[in-house]
Structure formats: C-alpha cells, structure tokens
Write a protein that holds these residues in place. Structure first.
Motif, PDB file in Angstrom:
ATOM      1  N   ASN A   1       0.813  -1.212   0.000  1.00 26.96           N
ATOM      2  CA  ASN A   1       0.000   0.000   0.000  1.00 26.96           C
ATOM      3  C   ASN A   1       0.857   1.277   0.000  1.00 26.96           C
ATOM      4  O   ASN A   1       2.084   1.219   0.066  1.00 26.96           O
ATOM      5  CB  ASN A   1      -0.989  -0.044   1.172  1.00 26.96           C
ATOM      6  CG  ASN A   1      -2.368   0.418   0.745  1.00 26.96           C
ATOM      7  OD1 ASN A   1      -2.476   1.364  -0.040  1.00 26.96           O
ATOM      8  ND2 ASN A   1      -3.395  -0.227   1.239  1.00 26.96           N
TER       9      ASN A   1
ATOM     10  N   ILE B   1      -1.526 -10.556  12.492  1.00 25.29           N
ATOM     11  CA  ILE B   1      -1.813  -9.126  12.336  1.00 25.29           C
ATOM     12  C   ILE B   1      -0.813  -8.345  13.169  1.00 25.29           C
ATOM     13  O   ILE B   1      -0.639  -8.620  14.364  1.00 25.29           O
ATOM     14  CB  ILE B   1      -3.245  -8.785  12.802  1.00 25.29           C
ATOM     15  CG1 ILE B   1      -4.274  -9.484  11.900  1.00 25.29           C
ATOM     16  CG2 ILE B   1      -3.471  -7.282  12.796  1.00 25.29           C
ATOM     17  CD1 ILE B   1      -5.715  -9.294  12.360  1.00 25.29           C
TER      18      ILE B   1
ATOM     19  N   ALA C   1      -1.286  -1.265  14.063  1.00 28.94           N
ATOM     20  CA  ALA C   1      -0.833   0.027  13.565  1.00 28.94           C
ATOM     21  C   ALA C   1       0.297   0.563  14.439  1.00 28.94           C
ATOM     22  O   ALA C   1       0.204   0.521  15.663  1.00 28.94           O
ATOM     23  CB  ALA C   1      -1.998   0.997  13.567  1.00 28.94           C
TER      24      ALA C   1
ATOM     25  N   HIS D   1      -1.209  -8.090   3.200  1.00 34.56           N
ATOM     26  CA  HIS D   1      -1.473  -6.653   3.045  1.00 34.56           C
ATOM     27  C   HIS D   1      -0.413  -5.892   3.829  1.00 34.56           C
ATOM     28  O   HIS D   1      -0.349  -5.995   5.053  1.00 34.56           O
ATOM     29  CB  HIS D   1      -2.874  -6.311   3.560  1.00 34.56           C
ATOM     30  CG  HIS D   1      -3.282  -4.902   3.286  1.00 34.56           C
ATOM     31  ND1 HIS D   1      -4.561  -4.448   3.464  1.00 34.56           N
ATOM     32  CD2 HIS D   1      -2.577  -3.819   2.834  1.00 34.56           C
ATOM     33  CE1 HIS D   1      -4.631  -3.166   3.145  1.00 34.56           C
ATOM     34  NE2 HIS D   1      -3.432  -2.760   2.771  1.00 34.56           N
TER      35      HIS D   1
ATOM     36  N   ILE E   1      -0.970  -0.199   9.460  1.00 32.89           N
ATOM     37  CA  ILE E   1      -0.480   1.098   8.979  1.00 32.89           C
ATOM     38  C   ILE E   1       0.651   1.636   9.876  1.00 32.89           C
ATOM     39  O   ILE E   1       0.564   1.631  11.097  1.00 32.89           O
ATOM     40  CB  ILE E   1      -1.663   2.093   8.878  1.00 32.89           C
ATOM     41  CG1 ILE E   1      -1.232   3.385   8.191  1.00 32.89           C
ATOM     42  CG2 ILE E   1      -2.308   2.353  10.240  1.00 32.89           C
ATOM     43  CD1 ILE E   1      -2.429   4.210   7.709  1.00 32.89           C
TER      44      ILE E   1
ATOM     45  N   LEU F   1     -13.859  -1.888   6.361  1.00 37.63           N
ATOM     46  CA  LEU F   1     -13.251  -0.781   5.632  1.00 37.63           C
ATOM     47  C   LEU F   1     -13.587  -0.843   4.148  1.00 37.63           C
ATOM     48  O   LEU F   1     -13.681   0.183   3.489  1.00 37.63           O
ATOM     49  CB  LEU F   1     -11.720  -0.817   5.780  1.00 37.63           C
ATOM     50  CG  LEU F   1     -11.183  -0.341   7.121  1.00 37.63           C
ATOM     51  CD1 LEU F   1      -9.690  -0.497   7.159  1.00 37.63           C
ATOM     52  CD2 LEU F   1     -11.550   1.114   7.354  1.00 37.63           C
TER      53      LEU F   1
ATOM     54  N   PRO G   1      -0.298   1.214   4.358  1.00 40.30           N
ATOM     55  CA  PRO G   1       0.417   2.461   4.069  1.00 40.30           C
ATOM     56  C   PRO G   1       1.483   2.771   5.125  1.00 40.30           C
ATOM     57  O   PRO G   1       1.265   2.584   6.322  1.00 40.30           O
ATOM     58  CB  PRO G   1      -0.701   3.510   4.098  1.00 40.30           C
ATOM     59  CG  PRO G   1      -1.930   2.750   3.691  1.00 40.30           C
ATOM     60  CD  PRO G   1      -1.765   1.385   4.301  1.00 40.30           C
TER      61      PRO G   1
ATOM     62  N   LYS H   1      -3.512 -11.438  21.252  1.00 39.96           N
ATOM     63  CA  LYS H   1      -4.489 -12.520  21.152  1.00 39.96           C
ATOM     64  C   LYS H   1      -4.155 -13.401  19.957  1.00 39.96           C
ATOM     65  O   LYS H   1      -3.439 -12.978  19.059  1.00 39.96           O
ATOM     66  CB  LYS H   1      -5.903 -11.985  21.025  1.00 39.96           C
ATOM     67  CG  LYS H   1      -6.134 -11.167  19.766  1.00 39.96           C
ATOM     68  CD  LYS H   1      -7.558 -10.674  19.667  1.00 39.96           C
ATOM     69  CE  LYS H   1      -7.808  -9.465  20.542  1.00 39.96           C
ATOM     70  NZ  LYS H   1      -9.011  -8.721  20.171  1.00 39.96           N
TER      71      LYS H   1
HETATM   72  C1  LIG Z   1      -4.130  -4.506  16.254  1.00 38.05           C
HETATM   73  C2  LIG Z   1      -5.590  -4.391  15.943  1.00 38.05           C
HETATM   74  C3  LIG Z   1      -5.948  -5.298  14.766  1.00 38.05           C
HETATM   75  C4  LIG Z   1      -6.331  -4.837  17.189  1.00 38.05           C
HETATM   76  O1  LIG Z   1      -7.705  -4.790  16.965  1.00 38.05           O
HETATM   77  P1  LIG Z   1      -8.660  -5.628  17.952  1.00 38.05           P
HETATM   78  O2  LIG Z   1      -8.346  -7.078  17.796  1.00 38.05           O
HETATM   79  O3  LIG Z   1     -10.058  -5.177  17.647  1.00 38.05           O
HETATM   80  O4  LIG Z   1      -8.188  -5.224  19.396  1.00 38.05           O
HETATM   81  P2  LIG Z   1      -8.806  -4.127  20.403  1.00 38.05           P
HETATM   82  O5  LIG Z   1      -9.154  -2.862  19.703  1.00 38.05           O
HETATM   83  O6  LIG Z   1      -9.865  -4.829  21.194  1.00 38.05           O
HETATM   84  O7  LIG Z   1      -7.560  -3.820  21.351  1.00 38.05           O
HETATM   85  C5  LIG Z   1      -7.039  -4.775  22.240  1.00 38.05           C
HETATM   86  C6  LIG Z   1      -5.988  -4.092  23.092  1.00 38.05           C
HETATM   87  O8  LIG Z   1      -4.865  -3.752  22.256  1.00 38.05           O
HETATM   88  C7  LIG Z   1      -4.645  -2.322  22.261  1.00 38.05           C
HETATM   89  N1  LIG Z   1      -4.309  -1.943  20.887  1.00 38.05           N
HETATM   90  C8  LIG Z   1      -5.054  -2.149  19.771  1.00 38.05           C
HETATM   91  N2  LIG Z   1      -4.392  -1.719  18.687  1.00 38.05           N
HETATM   92  C9  LIG Z   1      -3.218  -1.225  19.114  1.00 38.05           C
HETATM   93  C10 LIG Z   1      -2.116  -0.637  18.445  1.00 38.05           C
HETATM   94  N3  LIG Z   1      -2.108  -0.488  17.100  1.00 38.05           N
HETATM   95  N4  LIG Z   1      -1.057  -0.256  19.181  1.00 38.05           N
HETATM   96  C11 LIG Z   1      -1.062  -0.416  20.533  1.00 38.05           C
HETATM   97  N5  LIG Z   1      -2.091  -0.966  21.240  1.00 38.05           N
HETATM   98  C12 LIG Z   1      -3.152  -1.360  20.525  1.00 38.05           C
HETATM   99  C13 LIG Z   1      -5.968  -1.721  22.717  1.00 38.05           C
HETATM  100  O9  LIG Z   1      -5.761  -0.455  23.306  1.00 38.05           O
HETATM  101  C14 LIG Z   1      -6.436  -2.767  23.693  1.00 38.05           C
HETATM  102  O10 LIG Z   1      -5.711  -2.621  24.895  1.00 38.05           O
HETATM  103  P3  LIG Z   1      -6.415  -2.911  26.343  1.00 38.05           P
HETATM  104  O11 LIG Z   1      -6.791  -4.383  26.313  1.00 38.05           O
HETATM  105  O12 LIG Z   1      -5.337  -2.568  27.302  1.00 38.05           O
HETATM  106  O13 LIG Z   1      -7.608  -2.029  26.384  1.00 38.05           O
HETATM  107  C15 LIG Z   1      -5.989  -2.928  15.536  1.00 38.05           C
HETATM  108  O14 LIG Z   1      -6.067  -2.074  16.650  1.00 38.05           O
HETATM  109  C16 LIG Z   1      -5.012  -2.319  14.538  1.00 38.05           C
HETATM  110  O15 LIG Z   1      -3.983  -1.751  14.874  1.00 38.05           O
HETATM  111  N6  LIG Z   1      -5.382  -2.482  13.262  1.00 38.05           N
HETATM  112  C17 LIG Z   1      -4.597  -2.018  12.129  1.00 38.05           C
HETATM  113  C18 LIG Z   1      -5.470  -1.170  11.229  1.00 38.05           C
HETATM  114  C19 LIG Z   1      -4.816  -0.879   9.914  1.00 38.05           C
HETATM  115  O16 LIG Z   1      -3.751  -1.330   9.597  1.00 38.05           O
HETATM  116  N7  LIG Z   1      -5.495  -0.076   9.106  1.00 38.05           N
HETATM  117  C20 LIG Z   1      -5.015   0.270   7.778  1.00 38.05           C
HETATM  118  C21 LIG Z   1      -5.874  -0.354   6.692  1.00 38.05           C
HETATM  119  S1  LIG Z   1      -5.298   0.133   5.107  1.00 38.05           S
END
Ligand SMILES: CC(C)(COP(=O)(O)OP(=O)(O)OC[C@H]1O[C@@H](n2cnc3c(N)ncnc32)[C@H](O)[C@@H]1OP(=O)(O)O)[C@@H](O)C(=O)NCCC(=O)NCCS
Length: 234
Positions: A131, A183, A186, A147, A168, A220, A150, A209
C-alpha cells in the motif's frame, strides 16, 4: 489496451481504479461487487456492472481479465480461485510512482500503490497489496494474499507469510518472520518473529491474542459487511 473488471467497489477499489488510470496499462470497464445496492451506480465514474455471479455473462462480451480490489486477505485469495475457475486472467496494478528494484519478482493479482518502494531481490506473492508509501527493503519475501499497509517499513530480509496483515505505519526490523495470517497492529515495532495467527501491538510489539478477527478490515472495504463475498475465509 486490455479491458478489465475491478472486483470490489469499496475504498480499496477506488484506490485500484486510480492506480489503473495512472498506469495506463489496462482499460477498466466496470466494477463487480456483491453488494446489490451498488449495482447500476457509478463509483468515480466507473459503473458497477453486477456481482460475481455475472462473471460468465460478462465474459460473453469479450472481457477476459480482472483485478481483485478487496482489502480482506482471505477474500482476495478466494476471489482469485473463482476468477481462475472462470478462466479469467488475473492482472496486477502498479502505480507509476512506485519504485521497484529491477530484480523484484511479482506474482499475479498484486496491487502496488503510489510511492511504494521495493529494494533489491524481493519477492512479492500473488494477491499481495503493497500500500501507499510502504518500504520493503532488500531480500524480503512478501507472501501470498498479504497486506502491507500504508507507511509500513520492512527492513532487509523480512519474511511475511501468507495472509498476514502489517498495519499502517508499522516497522519490522531485519531478519524477522511474520507468521501466516498474523496481524501487526498500527504503529507497532516488531523486533522478533511473530507466530502464525497472532496479533501483536506496541513498541516493541507483543502478542495480544490469537485467531484474530479481521472484521474491522472487512468493514473498511464493505460498508454493509454482510455480504458473503466479504466474509473472511479464516
Ligand atoms: C491490532 C488491531 C488489529 C487490534 O484490533 P482488535 O483485535 O479489535 O483489538 P482491540 O481494539 O480490542 O484492542 C485490544 C488491546 O490492544 C490495544 N491496541 C489495539 N491496537 C493497538 C495498536 N495499534 N497499538 C497499541 N495498542 C493497541 C488496545 O488499546 C487494547 O488494549 P487494552 O486491552 O489494554 O484495552 C488494531 O487495533 C489495529 O492496529 N489495526 C490495524 C489497522 C490498519 O492497519 N489499518 C489500515 C488499513 S489500510
């Protein structure tokens, strides 16, 4: 120029259409999307011609090639199988501003967005997305249906196994292996190998997890989120 269909009329579909317009390698004739609410509409000027069930009908009009523009890794792979079973050619889209080392190997159905940088001796597997503005340094191997989001930075000799999602802005240091369907959150900084089907976040990255849900990525690219085309095969 060869006429092509774009599979997926969501956000990623729009990005892929833009890349195709810039690259001027193929002639996009329409989107296919299983969200019936989009059928007959135009997305960025291109009509949504129908869903996957319409592939055979469209083939009779002479269209024989397609690109997959769906963000979900499992769905991209499944759609690739479907296209092949209908004898469609699966093409790639590479933005002209992306810079690829001469010895880069690229599979089929790959999307490489604006400003991506791929250094020497990298392999990019089928259906991978590199990306916007990501950096893949030397001798890295990017697996099938991955994937790389960006702004991701992969150092040299990184392996990303099939189905993995590097979120990301994440950074991965040299010689690290990211297990299949993992995964990386971000902004994470990955300093050691990641087990398959594991979600890691933070600096340095730590697991939160196993067997993660990919639904947020699905949403998205598929606003209705209910269509089987968008259900993860995980
Ligand atoms: C990592 C990720 C997949 C987790 O999503 P999830 O499984 O729904 O997890 P949750 O949102 O329930 O978060 C679980 C815990 O991790 C933490 N957490 C989630 N994402 C985090 C990140 N990127 N960095 C640090 N901590 C993160 C949350 O604060 C939460 O902490 P807690 O248990 O102390 O409250 C998501 O947050 C993420 O980063 N996705 C990437 C999105 C992306 O790349 N988008 C671009 C598309 S082009």
């Amino acid at each position: 120029m060869t006429d092509i269909l774009i599979l997926g009329a969501g956000g990623h579909g729009r990005v892929v259409l833009d890349i195709i317009h810039h690259a001027r390698t193929y002639n996009p004739v329409g989107f296919l999307d299983n969200n019936a609410a989009l059928h007959g509409r135009r997305i960025d000027g291109l009509p949504v011609l129908g869903g996957m069930n319409d592939l055979e009908k469209l083939k009779t009009t002479g269209i024989r090639a397609a690109i997959i523009a769906v963000g979900d890794n499992g769905v991209r792979r499944a759609l690739g199988d479907q296209l092949e079973s209908h004898d469609f050619e699966i093409v790639s889209a590479i933005h002209p501003s992306a810079q690829l080392a001469r010895n880069t190997t690229i599979g089929k159905g790959v999307v490489i967005a604006a400003g991506a940088l791929v250094c020497a001796h990298c392999q990019i597997g089928d259906y991978a997305i590199l990306n916007t503005g990501c950096i893949i340094d030397h001798e890295s191997m990017i697996g099938m249906a991955t994937h790389i989001c960006p702004g991701v930075r992969l150092a040299g000799h990184v392996t990303v196994e099939s189905g993995a999602h590097i979120g990301i802005g994440a950074t991965v240091i040299q010689n690290v292996r990211i297990g299949f369907e993992s995964i990386v959150g971000a902004g994470a900084v990955v300093t050691q190998d990641v087990d398959p089907m594991t979600t890691v976040v933070g600096v340095p990255a730590r697991p939160i997890k196993n067997a993660p849900s990919v639904s947020e990525f699905t949403d998205l690219i598929a606003p209705d989120g209910r269509d089987p085309m968008y259900v993860s095969t995980r």
